[in-house]
Design a protein around this motif. Sequence first.
Motif, mmCIF file in Angstrom:
data_model
loop_
_atom_site.group_PDB
_atom_site.id
_atom_site.type_symbol
_atom_site.label_atom_id
_atom_site.label_comp_id
_atom_site.label_asym_id
_atom_site.label_seq_id
_atom_site.Cartn_x
_atom_site.Cartn_y
_atom_site.Cartn_z
ATOM 1 N N ARG A 1 57.047 -27.153 -12.381
ATOM 2 C CA ARG A 1 56.688 -27.271 -13.797
ATOM 3 C C ARG A 1 55.636 -26.239 -14.192
ATOM 4 O O ARG A 1 55.721 -25.626 -15.254
ATOM 5 C CB ARG A 1 56.186 -28.683 -14.086
ATOM 6 C CG ARG A 1 55.771 -28.923 -15.519
ATOM 7 C CD ARG A 1 56.905 -28.724 -16.537
ATOM 8 N NE ARG A 1 58.025 -29.576 -16.289
ATOM 9 C CZ ARG A 1 58.213 -30.753 -16.864
ATOM 10 N NH1 ARG A 1 57.356 -31.217 -17.733
ATOM 11 N NH2 ARG A 1 59.275 -31.466 -16.563
ATOM 12 N N LEU B 1 59.111 -20.974 -20.215
ATOM 13 C CA LEU B 1 60.351 -21.731 -20.372
ATOM 14 C C LEU B 1 60.066 -23.007 -21.153
ATOM 15 O O LEU B 1 58.962 -23.546 -21.101
ATOM 16 C CB LEU B 1 60.952 -22.065 -19.010
ATOM 17 C CG LEU B 1 61.323 -20.869 -18.132
ATOM 18 C CD1 LEU B 1 61.788 -21.341 -16.773
ATOM 19 C CD2 LEU B 1 62.378 -20.022 -18.803
ATOM 20 N N ALA C 1 57.331 -22.943 -14.570
ATOM 21 C CA ALA C 1 58.092 -22.904 -15.826
ATOM 22 C C ALA C 1 57.161 -22.649 -17.003
ATOM 23 O O ALA C 1 57.496 -21.881 -17.918
ATOM 24 C CB ALA C 1 58.866 -24.201 -16.014
#
Length: 120
Positions: free
Chosen positions: A55, A63, A58
């Motif tokens: 996470r 993202l 990302a």
Amino acid sequence: MSRDPEAGFSMIEALVAMAVLAVGAVSLLSATEGHSARIGAITDRTVARWVAEERLTALRLGLPAQPGAVEMLGQRWSVTEERAPTGDPALDRATVVVGIDGADGGIVRLAGYLDVGDAR
């Protein structure tokens, strides 16, 4: 009273030997059970760390965030993230908390910094 050396164990001696073996077996069983629980906890922390790192990566790549739970290795993990500004206008601090979905609290808390450039 002399005892025949070929006679073997008496009933009392056999019961005492079985009691000693039973105590040893129970001790071994409880030690094995504790070891298995510790291995399970280590596995949970390792997978939770992988989810948190995924996470955070990302977020660093920009993202889109996937809110809620994530599934990894057959287990659902709850993921929460917090962003806060730092003293540097080009950096934000991101904190990712991962726990087993449905359980209270997190297992892993991972913090990192995000390059926001001149976005503010």
